[in-house]
Design an enzyme around this catalytic site. Structure first.
Site, PDB file in Angstrom:
ATOM      1  N   ASN A   3       4.894 -31.797 -11.935  1.00 15.66           N
ATOM      2  CA  ASN A   3       5.002 -32.534 -10.682  1.00 15.66           C
ATOM      3  C   ASN A   3       3.603 -32.801 -10.150  1.00 15.66           C
ATOM      4  OD1 ASN A   3       7.798 -32.514 -10.595  1.00 15.66           O
ATOM      5  ND2 ASN A   3       7.929 -30.721  -9.284  1.00 15.66           N
ATOM      6  N   ARG A  10      11.488 -32.315 -14.835  1.00 13.54           N
ATOM      7  CA  ARG A  10      10.529 -31.664 -15.737  1.00 13.54           C
ATOM      8  C   ARG A  10      11.228 -30.897 -16.852  1.00 13.54           C
ATOM      9  NH1 ARG A  10       7.150 -28.009 -12.108  1.00 13.54           N
ATOM     10  NH2 ARG A  10       9.204 -27.823 -11.177  1.00 13.54           N
TER      11      ARG A  10
END
Length: 95
Positions: free
Chosen positions: A39, A21
């Site tokens: 996520n 990320r």
């Protein structure tokens, strides 16, 4: 926003716990894209990015590799029109 596009991505593989990320945020920001990455509870990573088509394609290519420790098994993409709702590219909480 003329010429801007939007893409939604679902990245599968070993993509959580490998700085995917944050690495995606850095890459998207470098490319001048806006949107978010997060996520998902089942283990994938989801992203929505908006920007110039060439920059989006470069970001998508990056998502097929990810950061060094990631193993990407597949990327699903959905293309659309940019909405302009995002100012920056951010990491969101898990969905």
């Amino acid at each position: 926003m003329s010429g801007s596009r939007r893409v939604a991505l679902r990245i599968q593989g070993k993509v959580q716990g490998v700085f995917f990320r944050e690495s995606a945020r850095v890459e998207a920001t470098r490319l001048g894209l806006s949107g978010w990455v997060r996520n998902r509870s089942e283990g994938s990573v989801e992203a929505v990015a908006e920007g110039e088509p060439e920059m989006l394609e470069e970001f998508i290519r990056w998502c097929h590799r990810g950061p060094e420790q990631a193993r990407v098994d597949g990327v699903q993409r959905t293309d659309g029109e940019a909405t302009g709702e995002y100012r920056h590219f951010i990491v969101e909480r898990t969905s």
